[in-house]
Design an enzyme around this catalytic site. Sequence first.
Site, PDB file in Angstrom:
ATOM      1  N   GLU A 100       0.823  -1.212   0.000  1.00  0.00           N
ATOM      2  CA  GLU A 100       0.000   0.000   0.000  1.00  0.00           C
ATOM      3  C   GLU A 100       0.858   1.264   0.000  1.00  0.00           C
ATOM      4  OE1 GLU A 100      -0.703  -2.695   1.855  1.00  0.00           O
ATOM      5  OE2 GLU A 100      -2.493  -3.237   0.693  1.00  0.00           O
TER       6      GLU A 100
ATOM      7  N   PHE B 144      -6.125  -1.360   5.515  1.00  0.00           N
ATOM      8  CA  PHE B 144      -4.713  -1.448   5.154  1.00  0.00           C
ATOM      9  C   PHE B 144      -4.096  -0.070   4.891  1.00  0.00           C
ATOM     10  CE2 PHE B 144      -5.921  -5.679   2.888  1.00  0.00           C
ATOM     11  CZ  PHE B 144      -6.218  -6.259   4.108  1.00  0.00           C
TER      12      PHE B 144
ATOM     13  N   HIS C 212     -10.299  -5.545   7.883  1.00  0.00           N
ATOM     14  CA  HIS C 212     -10.965  -5.363   6.591  1.00  0.00           C
ATOM     15  C   HIS C 212     -12.179  -4.444   6.683  1.00  0.00           C
ATOM     16  CE1 HIS C 212      -8.450  -8.759   5.658  1.00  0.00           C
ATOM     17  NE2 HIS C 212      -8.859  -8.777   4.397  1.00  0.00           N
TER      18      HIS C 212
END
Length: 325
Positions: free
Chosen positions: A60, A86, A129
Amino acid sequence: MAQMTMIQAITDALRVELKNDENVLVFGEDVGQNGGVFRATEGLQKEFGEDRVFDTPLAESGIAGISFGLATQGFRPVPEIQFFGFVYEAMDAINGQMARLRYRSGNTMNAPITVRSPFGGGVHTPELHADSLEGLVAQQPGLKVVIPSGPYDAKGLLIQSIRDNDPVIYLEHMKLYRSFREEVPEDEYTIELGKANVVREGNDVTLVAYGAMVHSALKAAEELEKDGIDAEVIDLRTVMPVDFDTIVKSVEKTNHMVMIQEAQRQAGMASYIISNVQERAILHLEAPILTVAAPDTVYAFTQAEEVWLPNYQDIIEKVNKVINY
């Protein structure tokens, strides 16, 4: 008009902008041939080629850094962070670089980047998530933060975000991806950023929400109507900047307000919005503004997710407290 799910509307918006502007680039983890985890980019690489729609390494920080560099060279990057939990790895590039470029350069440079990312609970995802982290980016001056609640808004807001000359964080609630369909124009259209939508008019209490919580607010409003309480529901659409004019206008009419978010009470947008509304409309309020939010804990594991997440019954409870204050 076509009947679309929210994921189809997002794909359609990406296709529109890839056609309209050769400087638009779509990239991220598995967004190419696979079309992304949720198939939001399905078919786009085949249509526009690997130079316009491409996969990146599982990093990322690299995705965000590439985006910033491309933006300084005249491109309009649309990177995908596979899940917004993330985003911590990308925070330096987002909050430390993208958000500051226009100011840092004395208005000689800008960062037309739209960071797309799914988030949100109720779908039993693994840890990191589902977290609602919109507050982390909304609290950084220089960023716009968009959270659609359905297919029609999703397409119009995404097209407008990509065309914006400043960085936009565009968050997509996973539970809404395929939960219902709406009529969506097949042609291009835009929805103004920073403009809320009154999705249900009412006279007794103002319910302010965003993302999936808009639907919880609407369900609560239907139940409250059975008890003679007429709730107005406002969908923020853009949580930064916030359309305080629309909220205050509603509060001046209803004299009561409940702020609703999926994020923990200490996170999200509730505190910021409530403090501003009270500064602007305190003499119109007949009761304190109450909050519906998740508990101030780390996001619950899937076994406890349904208990942990706020729901329409929580909204009804808070509305009754406000009305009977």
